[in-house]
Design a protein around this motif. Structure first.
Motif, short mmCIF file in Angstrom:
data_model
loop_
_atom_site.label_atom_id
_atom_site.label_comp_id
_atom_site.label_asym_id
_atom_site.label_seq_id
_atom_site.Cartn_x
_atom_site.Cartn_y
_atom_site.Cartn_z
N GLU A 150 0.69 -1.28 -0.07
CA GLU A 150 0.05 0.07 -0.01
C GLU A 150 0.81 1.35 0.05
N GLU A 193 0.42 5.40 1.05
CA GLU A 193 -0.45 6.37 1.68
C GLU A 193 0.04 7.70 1.39
N PRO A 244 -3.59 -4.71 5.63
CA PRO A 244 -4.95 -4.42 4.85
C PRO A 244 -5.04 -5.43 3.60
N LYS A 265 -6.50 -5.85 -0.13
CA LYS A 265 -7.20 -4.73 -0.96
C LYS A 265 -7.27 -5.32 -2.15
N ARG A 324 -15.20 -4.45 7.60
CA ARG A 324 -16.06 -3.58 7.64
C ARG A 324 -16.80 -3.26 6.42
N TYR A 350 -19.95 -0.98 4.09
CA TYR A 350 -20.49 0.39 3.56
C TYR A 350 -21.67 0.37 4.65
N THR A 357 -19.55 -4.71 10.74
CA THR A 357 -18.29 -5.33 10.98
C THR A 357 -18.51 -6.85 11.20
N ALA A 367 -16.12 -1.98 2.72
CA ALA A 367 -15.41 -0.78 2.83
C ALA A 367 -14.03 -0.86 3.24
N SER A 368 -13.49 -1.79 4.09
CA SER A 368 -12.12 -2.41 4.27
C SER A 368 -12.12 -3.56 4.89
N ARG A 376 -9.05 -6.16 6.69
CA ARG A 376 -7.47 -6.56 6.82
C ARG A 376 -7.50 -7.94 7.76
#
Length: 157
Positions: A27, A29, A87, A89, A105, A107, A115, A149-150, A152
């Motif tokens: 990743e 950032e 994460p 992805k 998690r 949306y 979650t 949404a995410s 990990r």
């Protein structure tokens, strides 16, 4: 380059460097914290990265960033491991995580919750299946990838 996001530009610059170093780009950032900007590049490899891996990638990437100069303001460059709770992805991240503990998690709520902490049982590019504990019973849920949404890896007892 003007319309490209900083993270996209840095990812493109970093990919050949991390590949040559034998590590994976997890990743990128770019964010402001307080009055400072931070460019964080997370790398990993089977068995984990060490300080030499991070230092090598940092030196090479710093030279390339200085040469191309895609970021107009000053920033701090950090190259590190994504840690135990890396994460998820890309599809490859999810495929590698099958059988592992995950934190997902959404949306919006599904089955009354946003979650899910549990074991990733299966994955394809449309959905993933997670076994989780609801109160005292183990349950399985199919989650549409489009609603995630995410995600990990998760370290929990």
């Amino acid at each position: 380059m003007a319309n490209e996001r900083v993270t996209d530009i840095v990812e493109r610059l970093a990919l050949p460097i991390v590949e040559q170093a034998g590590v994976e780009l997890v990743e990128v950032e770019y964010r402001k914290e307080g009055s400072n900007w931070y460019l964080r590049v997370y790398i990993d490899k089977e068995g984990g990265v060490d300080i030499d891996d991070c230092s090598h990638v940092s030196e090479q990437l710093s030279d390339e960033l200085d040469r191309v100069d895609p970021i107009p303001n000053s920033y701090f460059l950090e190259v590190s491991s994504p840690g135990a709770e890396r994460p998820l992805k890309k599809p490859a991240d999810f495929y590698k995580a099958v059988g592992e503990r995950v934190h997902i998690r959404l949306y919006e709520p599904l089955l009354g919750q946003k979650t899910f902490d549990g074991t990733l049982l299966s994955y394809n590019e449309q959905e993933l299946e997670v076994e989780y504990i609801d109160k005292t019973a183990a349950k399985r849920v199919i989650l549409p990838v489009s609603k995630v949404a995410s995600a990990r890896l998760s370290v929990w007892l």
